[in-house]
Scaffold this motif. Structure first.
Motif, PDB file in Angstrom:
ATOM      1  N   ARG A 175      -1.002 -16.345  -1.136  1.00 16.46           N
ATOM      2  CA  ARG A 175      -1.605 -16.609   0.175  1.00 16.46           C
ATOM      3  C   ARG A 175      -2.620 -15.538   0.571  1.00 16.46           C
ATOM      4  NH1 ARG A 175       3.493 -17.384   4.061  1.00 16.46           N
ATOM      5  NH2 ARG A 175       1.908 -18.234   5.496  1.00 16.46           N
ATOM      6  N   ILE A 176      -2.768 -14.509  -0.252  1.00 11.04           N
ATOM      7  CA  ILE A 176      -3.625 -13.375   0.079  1.00 11.04           C
ATOM      8  C   ILE A 176      -4.822 -13.358  -0.863  1.00 11.04           C
ATOM      9  CG2 ILE A 176      -3.719 -10.863   0.358  1.00 11.04           C
ATOM     10  CD1 ILE A 176      -0.639 -10.917   0.533  1.00 11.04           C
ATOM     11  N   PRO A 177      -6.038 -13.258  -0.340  1.00  6.76           N
ATOM     12  CA  PRO A 177      -7.216 -13.229  -1.217  1.00  6.76           C
ATOM     13  C   PRO A 177      -7.160 -12.048  -2.183  1.00  6.76           C
ATOM     14  CG  PRO A 177      -7.869 -13.595   1.059  1.00  6.76           C
ATOM     15  CD  PRO A 177      -6.416 -13.239   1.092  1.00  6.76           C
ATOM     16  N   ARG A 178      -7.537 -12.295  -3.423  1.00  5.21           N
ATOM     17  CA  ARG A 178      -7.605 -11.216  -4.406  1.00  5.21           C
ATOM     18  C   ARG A 178      -8.600 -10.161  -3.933  1.00  5.21           C
ATOM     19  NH1 ARG A 178      -5.393 -12.020  -9.354  1.00  5.21           N
ATOM     20  NH2 ARG A 178      -6.854 -10.581 -10.331  1.00  5.21           N
ATOM     21  N   ALA A 224       8.562   5.932  -6.637  1.00  5.38           N
ATOM     22  CA  ALA A 224       8.590   4.671  -5.889  1.00  5.38           C
ATOM     23  C   ALA A 224       7.193   4.312  -5.388  1.00  5.38           C
ATOM     24  CB  ALA A 224       9.566   4.784  -4.718  1.00  5.38           C
ATOM     25  N   ARG A 225       6.459   5.314  -4.923  1.00  2.00           N
ATOM     26  CA  ARG A 225       5.100   5.060  -4.433  1.00  2.00           C
ATOM     27  C   ARG A 225       4.184   4.613  -5.569  1.00  2.00           C
ATOM     28  NH1 ARG A 225       6.405  10.297  -2.151  1.00  2.00           N
ATOM     29  NH2 ARG A 225       7.402   9.902  -0.137  1.00  2.00           N
ATOM     30  N   LEU A 226       4.324   5.225  -6.721  1.00  2.00           N
ATOM     31  CA  LEU A 226       3.505   4.841  -7.873  1.00  2.00           C
ATOM     32  C   LEU A 226       3.868   3.439  -8.364  1.00  2.00           C
ATOM     33  CD1 LEU A 226       3.487   8.252  -9.728  1.00  2.00           C
ATOM     34  CD2 LEU A 226       1.461   7.068  -8.872  1.00  2.00           C
ATOM     35  N   ALA A 227       5.146   3.118  -8.351  1.00  2.00           N
ATOM     36  CA  ALA A 227       5.547   1.761  -8.733  1.00  2.00           C
ATOM     37  C   ALA A 227       4.936   0.736  -7.783  1.00  2.00           C
ATOM     38  CB  ALA A 227       7.076   1.653  -8.727  1.00  2.00           C
ATOM     39  N   ALA A 228       4.878   1.081  -6.505  1.00  2.00           N
ATOM     40  CA  ALA A 228       4.277   0.171  -5.531  1.00  2.00           C
ATOM     41  C   ALA A 228       2.784   0.003  -5.777  1.00  2.00           C
ATOM     42  CB  ALA A 228       4.529   0.691  -4.118  1.00  2.00           C
ATOM     43  N   THR A 229       2.079   1.104  -6.082  1.00  2.00           N
ATOM     44  CA  THR A 229       0.638   0.986  -6.340  1.00  2.00           C
ATOM     45  C   THR A 229       0.384   0.134  -7.579  1.00  2.00           C
ATOM     46  OG1 THR A 229       0.519   3.045  -7.630  1.00  2.00           O
ATOM     47  CG2 THR A 229       0.165   3.223  -5.267  1.00  2.00           C
ATOM     48  N   ARG A 230       1.232   0.285  -8.594  1.00  2.00           N
ATOM     49  CA  ARG A 230       1.074  -0.538  -9.809  1.00  2.00           C
ATOM     50  C   ARG A 230       1.303  -2.008  -9.480  1.00  2.00           C
ATOM     51  NH1 ARG A 230       4.102   3.729 -12.160  1.00  2.00           N
ATOM     52  NH2 ARG A 230       5.983   2.425 -12.123  1.00  2.00           N
ATOM     53  N   ALA A 231       2.334  -2.285  -8.682  1.00  2.00           N
ATOM     54  CA  ALA A 231       2.627  -3.673  -8.319  1.00  2.00           C
ATOM     55  C   ALA A 231       1.468  -4.308  -7.561  1.00  2.00           C
ATOM     56  CB  ALA A 231       3.905  -3.727  -7.485  1.00  2.00           C
ATOM     57  N   VAL A 232       0.886  -3.557  -6.628  1.00  2.00           N
ATOM     58  CA  VAL A 232      -0.254  -4.065  -5.856  1.00  2.00           C
ATOM     59  C   VAL A 232      -1.423  -4.380  -6.779  1.00  2.00           C
ATOM     60  CG1 VAL A 232      -1.994  -3.417  -4.145  1.00  2.00           C
ATOM     61  CG2 VAL A 232       0.415  -2.932  -3.701  1.00  2.00           C
ATOM     62  N   ARG A 233      -1.734  -3.485  -7.703  1.00  2.00           N
ATOM     63  CA  ARG A 233      -2.840  -3.712  -8.639  1.00  2.00           C
ATOM     64  C   ARG A 233      -2.556  -4.904  -9.545  1.00  2.00           C
ATOM     65  NH1 ARG A 233      -7.704  -2.908  -8.177  1.00  2.00           N
ATOM     66  NH2 ARG A 233      -7.544  -0.651  -7.894  1.00  2.00           N
ATOM     67  N   GLU A 234      -1.334  -5.022 -10.036  1.00  2.00           N
ATOM     68  CA  GLU A 234      -0.991  -6.130 -10.927  1.00  2.00           C
ATOM     69  C   GLU A 234      -1.098  -7.478 -10.235  1.00  2.00           C
ATOM     70  OE1 GLU A 234       2.877  -4.933 -12.155  1.00  2.00           O
ATOM     71  OE2 GLU A 234       2.125  -3.348 -13.497  1.00  2.00           O
ATOM     72  N   LEU A 235      -0.919  -7.497  -8.922  1.00  2.00           N
ATOM     73  CA  LEU A 235      -1.053  -8.736  -8.159  1.00  2.00           C
ATOM     74  C   LEU A 235      -2.504  -9.070  -7.838  1.00  2.00           C
ATOM     75  CD1 LEU A 235       1.971  -8.311  -5.712  1.00  2.00           C
ATOM     76  CD2 LEU A 235       1.748 -10.029  -7.527  1.00  2.00           C
ATOM     77  N   GLY A 236      -3.419  -8.181  -8.196  1.00  2.00           N
ATOM     78  CA  GLY A 236      -4.840  -8.458  -7.982  1.00  2.00           C
ATOM     79  C   GLY A 236      -5.396  -7.912  -6.687  1.00  2.00           C
ATOM     80  N   PHE A 237      -4.647  -7.003  -6.039  1.00  2.00           N
ATOM     81  CA  PHE A 237      -5.094  -6.416  -4.781  1.00  2.00           C
ATOM     82  C   PHE A 237      -5.539  -4.971  -4.993  1.00  2.00           C
ATOM     83  CE2 PHE A 237      -1.455  -9.314  -3.488  1.00  2.00           C
ATOM     84  CZ  PHE A 237      -2.285 -10.414  -3.318  1.00  2.00           C
ATOM     85  N   GLU A 238      -6.103  -4.390  -3.936  1.00  2.00           N
ATOM     86  CA  GLU A 238      -6.625  -3.025  -4.001  1.00  2.00           C
ATOM     87  C   GLU A 238      -5.629  -2.075  -3.333  1.00  2.00           C
ATOM     88  OE1 GLU A 238      -9.235  -0.485  -5.536  1.00  2.00           O
ATOM     89  OE2 GLU A 238      -9.692  -2.645  -5.542  1.00  2.00           O
ATOM     90  N   PRO A 239      -4.914  -1.260  -4.119  1.00  2.00           N
ATOM     91  CA  PRO A 239      -3.928  -0.366  -3.508  1.00  2.00           C
ATOM     92  C   PRO A 239      -4.571   0.818  -2.798  1.00  2.00           C
ATOM     93  CG  PRO A 239      -4.011  -0.003  -5.879  1.00  2.00           C
ATOM     94  CD  PRO A 239      -4.940  -1.151  -5.588  1.00  2.00           C
ATOM     95  N   MET A 240      -4.036   1.153  -1.627  1.00  2.00           N
ATOM     96  CA  MET A 240      -4.490   2.321  -0.881  1.00  2.00           C
ATOM     97  C   MET A 240      -3.261   3.134  -0.465  1.00  2.00           C
ATOM     98  SD  MET A 240      -7.139   2.654   2.361  1.00  2.00           S
ATOM     99  CE  MET A 240      -6.100   1.857   3.599  1.00  2.00           C
ATOM    100  N   PRO A 241      -2.763   3.990  -1.356  1.00  2.00           N
ATOM    101  CA  PRO A 241      -1.589   4.793  -0.999  1.00  2.00           C
ATOM    102  C   PRO A 241      -1.918   5.836   0.059  1.00  2.00           C
ATOM    103  CG  PRO A 241      -2.462   5.488  -3.121  1.00  2.00           C
ATOM    104  CD  PRO A 241      -3.230   4.266  -2.728  1.00  2.00           C
ATOM    105  N   HIS A 242      -0.938   6.117   0.912  1.00  2.00           N
ATOM    106  CA  HIS A 242      -1.082   7.177   1.901  1.00  2.00           C
ATOM    107  C   HIS A 242      -0.680   8.511   1.269  1.00  2.00           C
ATOM    108  CE1 HIS A 242      -0.438   4.271   5.561  1.00  2.00           C
ATOM    109  NE2 HIS A 242      -1.182   3.736   4.611  1.00  2.00           N
TER     110      HIS A 242
END
Length: 292
Positions: free
Chosen positions: A34-37, A53-71
């Motif tokens: 439902r979210i634009p790539r 955990a933060r790095l795993a989240a950034t990888r998951a975001v990238r793998e889904l086709g989104f742009e990760p922006m970690p704080h």
């Protein structure tokens, strides 16, 4: 809505970004279609999560086709080596090119970084391939700095980011008063700060939860402010979405405000926030005054 306002509303809502914690990654995965790539997904720095955990989240975001922006929470970073290791892994494992800097809530720094400016000046971000650096904006004021200090610090951070070859963004805390946000945007642009702004927007949630998050984050939630958001203090058992806030914000935006987009805080869950975006987009598109 007038045709011009409808067009502005469509542009605004279609540029949304989303804040998603590491623990909410399964929900993001479930709603990814439902979210634009290419959508920016902001990943907050929570004290009860570690860098893995933060790095795993950034990888998951990238793998889904989104742009990760970690704080990056400056005062919680124990050492320069810790920051460098995290950024190198974020770049190599998830292709991270943007991050959001916050000072953090510790009274005393755990390491060498007292504030976000010290991370900017370290030179580590650009060396790790960061191209966009987000910094905080405070439409409701700052708990420590007065108004003049707040503007001076914001200006210096933007200039510092640009001096290091990166592009600054401003990401604001969520708010309930669109007029207050518009006045802050006016002041920002009057001071010659023309960088993109992501305006914090609370996603639909129970009113009690919205009030609770406001208290946790230092956001004003007086009865009059909630009324301007469309909430009656007498119906705390109900739910509320941000349509009144967004409508007022869009109506007040002009070309002079430059690039302004919504940054959604999905306090009631990712699926309800995306549902609200879809409903708002449909309402704009089917408006009898809408002119594509």
């Amino acid at each position: 809505m007038s045709a011009r306002t409808s067009a502005r509303a469509a542009t605004f809502i279609n540029a949304f970004s989303l804040e998603v914690s590491a623990k909410a990654m399964p929900a993001l995965h479930a709603e990814a279609a439902r979210i634009p790539r290419g959508t920016t997904i902001s990943i907050p720095y929570l004290a009860n999560e570690d860098d893995d955990a933060r790095l795993a989240a950034t990888r998951a975001v990238r793998e889904l086709g989104f742009e990760p922006m970690p704080h990056l929470s400056a005062r919680r970073i124990a050492s320069r080596a810790t920051l460098e290791r995290f950024m190198e892994r974020a770049a190599s494992e998830a292709g991270v090119e943007r991050c959001l800097l916050i000072a953090g809530d510790l009274a005393a720094p755990a390491g060498p970084f007292a504030d976000s400016a010290s991370i900017i000046e370290s030179g580590l971000l650009e060396r790790c391939g960061i191209k966009v650096v987000g910094i905080g904006g405070h439409p409701e004021g700052h708990p420590v700095m007065n108004s003049d200090e707040r503007w001076q610090v914001l200006q210096r951070k933007c200039e510092g980011i640009e001096a290091h070859g990166m592009a600054p963004w401003i990401v604001t805390q969520f708010a309930f008063d669109a007029d207050l946000v518009l006045a802050w945007l006016d002041a920002l642009r009057t001071r010659g700060i023309s960088v993109p702004v992501l305006v914090g927007v609370p996603g639909p949630a129970s009113i009690a939860r919205l009030v609770r998050y406001a208290a946790m984050c230092g956001v004003g939630a007086s009865a009059s402010m909630l009324a301007r958001y469309g909430i009656s203090i007498g119906r705390l058992l109900g739910t509320a979405g941000p349509e009144v806030f967004v409508d007022r914000l869009v109506q007040g935006l002009t070309e002079a405000h430059g690039q302004v987009s919504p940054h959604l805080f999905p306090f009631g869950g990712i699926a309800p926030s995306l549902g609200w975006v879809e409903q708002y987009r449909e309402r704009v598109a089917t408006s009898k005054h809408y002119a594509p």
